[in-house]
Design a protein around this motif. Structure first.
Motif, PDB file in Angstrom:
ATOM      1  N   GLN A  59       3.475   3.591 -19.776  1.00  0.00           N
ATOM      2  CA  GLN A  59       2.415   4.590 -19.665  1.00  0.00           C
ATOM      3  C   GLN A  59       1.236   4.309 -20.596  1.00  0.00           C
ATOM      4  OE1 GLN A  59       4.125   8.399 -19.342  1.00  0.00           O
ATOM      5  NE2 GLN A  59       2.429   9.120 -18.147  1.00  0.00           N
ATOM      6  N   ALA A  60       1.508   3.853 -21.813  1.00  0.00           N
ATOM      7  CA  ALA A  60       0.436   3.615 -22.776  1.00  0.00           C
ATOM      8  C   ALA A  60      -0.528   2.530 -22.302  1.00  0.00           C
ATOM      9  CB  ALA A  60       1.028   3.243 -24.126  1.00  0.00           C
ATOM     10  N   CYS A  61      -0.040   1.582 -21.518  1.00  0.00           N
ATOM     11  CA  CYS A  61      -0.862   0.441 -21.069  1.00  0.00           C
ATOM     12  C   CYS A  61      -1.730   0.762 -19.872  1.00  0.00           C
ATOM     13  CB  CYS A  61       0.036  -0.747 -20.715  1.00  0.00           C
ATOM     14  SG  CYS A  61       1.024  -1.331 -22.070  1.00  0.00           S
ATOM     15  N   ARG A  62      -1.412   1.790 -19.118  1.00  0.00           N
ATOM     16  CA  ARG A  62      -2.105   1.955 -17.843  1.00  0.00           C
ATOM     17  C   ARG A  62      -3.149   3.062 -17.830  1.00  0.00           C
ATOM     18  NH1 ARG A  62       3.033   4.614 -16.022  1.00  0.00           N
ATOM     19  NH2 ARG A  62       2.379   6.620 -15.214  1.00  0.00           N
ATOM     20  N   GLY A  63      -3.278   3.814 -18.902  1.00  0.00           N
ATOM     21  CA  GLY A  63      -4.293   4.863 -18.959  1.00  0.00           C
ATOM     22  C   GLY A  63      -3.999   6.002 -18.013  1.00  0.00           C
ATOM     23  N   ASP A  64      -5.042   6.483 -17.313  1.00  0.00           N
ATOM     24  CA  ASP A  64      -4.878   7.669 -16.456  1.00  0.00           C
ATOM     25  C   ASP A  64      -4.557   7.340 -15.010  1.00  0.00           C
ATOM     26  OD1 ASP A  64      -7.338   6.586 -15.878  1.00  0.00           O
ATOM     27  OD2 ASP A  64      -8.421   8.494 -15.886  1.00  0.00           O
ATOM     28  N   LEU A  65      -4.347   6.083 -14.688  1.00  0.00           N
ATOM     29  CA  LEU A  65      -4.027   5.713 -13.306  1.00  0.00           C
ATOM     30  C   LEU A  65      -2.530   5.831 -13.052  1.00  0.00           C
ATOM     31  CD1 LEU A  65      -6.320   2.592 -12.913  1.00  0.00           C
ATOM     32  CD2 LEU A  65      -6.614   4.818 -11.817  1.00  0.00           C
ATOM     33  N   PRO A  66      -2.146   6.057 -11.799  1.00  0.00           N
ATOM     34  CA  PRO A  66      -0.714   6.113 -11.475  1.00  0.00           C
ATOM     35  C   PRO A  66      -0.031   4.768 -11.718  1.00  0.00           C
ATOM     36  CG  PRO A  66      -2.046   6.977  -9.661  1.00  0.00           C
ATOM     37  CD  PRO A  66      -2.990   6.334 -10.641  1.00  0.00           C
ATOM     38  N   LEU A  67       1.258   4.811 -11.844  1.00  0.00           N
ATOM     39  CA  LEU A  67       2.078   3.617 -11.994  1.00  0.00           C
ATOM     40  C   LEU A  67       1.789   2.635 -10.865  1.00  0.00           C
ATOM     41  CD1 LEU A  67       4.509   2.480 -13.629  1.00  0.00           C
ATOM     42  CD2 LEU A  67       5.995   3.636 -12.007  1.00  0.00           C
ATOM     43  N   GLY A  68       1.602   1.352 -11.208  1.00  0.00           N
ATOM     44  CA  GLY A  68       1.389   0.323 -10.198  1.00  0.00           C
ATOM     45  C   GLY A  68      -0.020   0.221  -9.657  1.00  0.00           C
ATOM     46  N   THR A 101       0.767   4.832  -3.124  1.00  0.00           N
ATOM     47  CA  THR A 101       1.680   4.935  -1.983  1.00  0.00           C
ATOM     48  C   THR A 101       2.225   3.565  -1.598  1.00  0.00           C
ATOM     49  OG1 THR A 101       0.617   6.949  -1.176  1.00  0.00           O
ATOM     50  CG2 THR A 101       1.883   5.676   0.434  1.00  0.00           C
ATOM     51  N   ARG A 102       1.369   2.560  -1.599  1.00  0.00           N
ATOM     52  CA  ARG A 102       1.818   1.198  -1.283  1.00  0.00           C
ATOM     53  C   ARG A 102       2.779   0.691  -2.367  1.00  0.00           C
ATOM     54  NH1 ARG A 102       4.003  -2.400   1.642  1.00  0.00           N
ATOM     55  NH2 ARG A 102       3.344  -4.512   1.234  1.00  0.00           N
ATOM     56  N   TYR A 103       2.406   0.894  -3.639  1.00  0.00           N
ATOM     57  CA  TYR A 103       3.270   0.478  -4.742  1.00  0.00           C
ATOM     58  C   TYR A 103       4.640   1.154  -4.625  1.00  0.00           C
ATOM     59  CZ  TYR A 103       5.252   0.294  -9.405  1.00  0.00           C
ATOM     60  OH  TYR A 103       6.116   0.119 -10.461  1.00  0.00           O
ATOM     61  N   LYS A 104       4.641   2.453  -4.353  1.00  0.00           N
ATOM     62  CA  LYS A 104       5.874   3.240  -4.214  1.00  0.00           C
ATOM     63  C   LYS A 104       6.770   2.658  -3.120  1.00  0.00           C
ATOM     64  CE  LYS A 104       7.092   7.888  -2.504  1.00  0.00           C
ATOM     65  NZ  LYS A 104       8.108   8.365  -3.427  1.00  0.00           N
ATOM     66  N   GLN A 105       6.185   2.336  -1.962  1.00  0.00           N
ATOM     67  CA  GLN A 105       6.966   1.763  -0.846  1.00  0.00           C
ATOM     68  C   GLN A 105       7.652   0.463  -1.261  1.00  0.00           C
ATOM     69  OE1 GLN A 105       3.768   1.243   1.942  1.00  0.00           O
ATOM     70  NE2 GLN A 105       4.131   3.212   2.964  1.00  0.00           N
ATOM     71  N   VAL A 106       6.898  -0.416  -1.888  1.00  0.00           N
ATOM     72  CA  VAL A 106       7.434  -1.725  -2.270  1.00  0.00           C
ATOM     73  C   VAL A 106       8.463  -1.582  -3.382  1.00  0.00           C
ATOM     74  CG1 VAL A 106       6.859  -4.003  -3.208  1.00  0.00           C
ATOM     75  CG2 VAL A 106       5.374  -2.948  -1.489  1.00  0.00           C
ATOM     76  N   GLU A 134      13.517   7.810  -6.095  1.00  0.00           N
ATOM     77  CA  GLU A 134      12.161   7.998  -5.582  1.00  0.00           C
ATOM     78  C   GLU A 134      11.166   7.779  -6.704  1.00  0.00           C
ATOM     79  OE1 GLU A 134       9.291  11.290  -3.392  1.00  0.00           O
ATOM     80  OE2 GLU A 134      11.361  11.830  -3.866  1.00  0.00           O
ATOM     81  N   VAL A 135      10.221   6.897  -6.484  1.00  0.00           N
ATOM     82  CA  VAL A 135       9.148   6.659  -7.442  1.00  0.00           C
ATOM     83  C   VAL A 135       8.159   7.811  -7.295  1.00  0.00           C
ATOM     84  CG1 VAL A 135       7.279   5.118  -8.130  1.00  0.00           C
ATOM     85  CG2 VAL A 135       9.453   4.172  -7.311  1.00  0.00           C
ATOM     86  N   LEU A 136       7.870   8.484  -8.403  1.00  0.00           N
ATOM     87  CA  LEU A 136       6.978   9.636  -8.380  1.00  0.00           C
ATOM     88  C   LEU A 136       5.633   9.265  -8.973  1.00  0.00           C
ATOM     89  CD1 LEU A 136       9.471  12.350  -9.687  1.00  0.00           C
ATOM     90  CD2 LEU A 136       8.914  11.792  -7.305  1.00  0.00           C
ATOM     91  N   ILE A 137       4.586   9.904  -8.512  1.00  0.00           N
ATOM     92  CA  ILE A 137       3.233   9.612  -9.028  1.00  0.00           C
ATOM     93  C   ILE A 137       3.119  10.038 -10.494  1.00  0.00           C
ATOM     94  CG2 ILE A 137       2.079  11.765  -8.381  1.00  0.00           C
ATOM     95  CD1 ILE A 137      -0.223   9.760  -7.306  1.00  0.00           C
ATOM     96  N   THR A 138       4.017  10.894 -10.945  1.00  0.00           N
ATOM     97  CA  THR A 138       4.019  11.362 -12.337  1.00  0.00           C
ATOM     98  C   THR A 138       4.813  10.442 -13.262  1.00  0.00           C
ATOM     99  OG1 THR A 138       5.869  12.803 -11.764  1.00  0.00           O
ATOM    100  CG2 THR A 138       3.669  13.786 -11.778  1.00  0.00           C
ATOM    101  N   ASP A 139       5.443   9.401 -12.712  1.00  0.00           N
ATOM    102  CA  ASP A 139       6.215   8.471 -13.555  1.00  0.00           C
ATOM    103  C   ASP A 139       5.309   7.725 -14.518  1.00  0.00           C
ATOM    104  OD1 ASP A 139       8.587   9.137 -12.366  1.00  0.00           O
ATOM    105  OD2 ASP A 139       8.685   7.373 -11.070  1.00  0.00           O
TER     106      ASP A 139
END
Length: 139
Positions: A59-68, A101-106, A134-139
């Protein structure tokens, strides 16, 4: 369940667990119960390191963007390094949500692939949790 406040209880529990003592297996506390902070007999399982590290959010590396998701000028790029040292480009999208959504699918497909690959060597509870993950956007 019992927490691991007593070393003797913890050691006895470990000795009965699938994966205990196997090289590169790690004790995991939050696959079986997402967000869990307590180490106990019902919340912990041993996982191969390559599976366990799939759940690091960085989380610290990606800022305010969702995972992936990475910003790419006026677009959003989905990317992940599933099982490799290099990030894999998964597509470029107009919105961060589309990229996620694409990242979550993969990522979910890759977690299921790893679950099948390790099925015979991990606790059935861990296998079930991986298949249902399930990969969540809040992860």
């Amino acid at each position: 369940g019992e927490s691991f406040k007593s070393y003797s209880f913890f050691h006895e529990w470990c000795c009965q667990q699938i994966g205990f003592g196997c090289e590169s297996f790690q004790l995991d506390k939050d696959l079986l119960r997402r967000g869990n902070k307590v180490y106990s007999d019902i919340t912990c399982t041993f996982l191969p390191q390559e599976v366990n590290k799939l759940f690091t959010s960085r989380q610290a590396c990606r800022g305010d963007l969702p995972l992936g998701v990475q910003r790419d000028k006026d677009r959003f790029r989905a990317e992940g390094n599933f099982g490799s040292f290099h990030k894999r480009h998964l597509g470029s999208f107009a919105t961060a949500n589309e990229a996620f959504t694409r990242y979550k699918q993969v990522k979910e497909a890759y977690i299921k692939f790893k679950a099948e690959q390790w099925k015979e060597f991990i606790d059935p509870r861990a296998y079930a949790a991986l298949i249902a993950y399930e990969v969540l956007i809040t992860d």
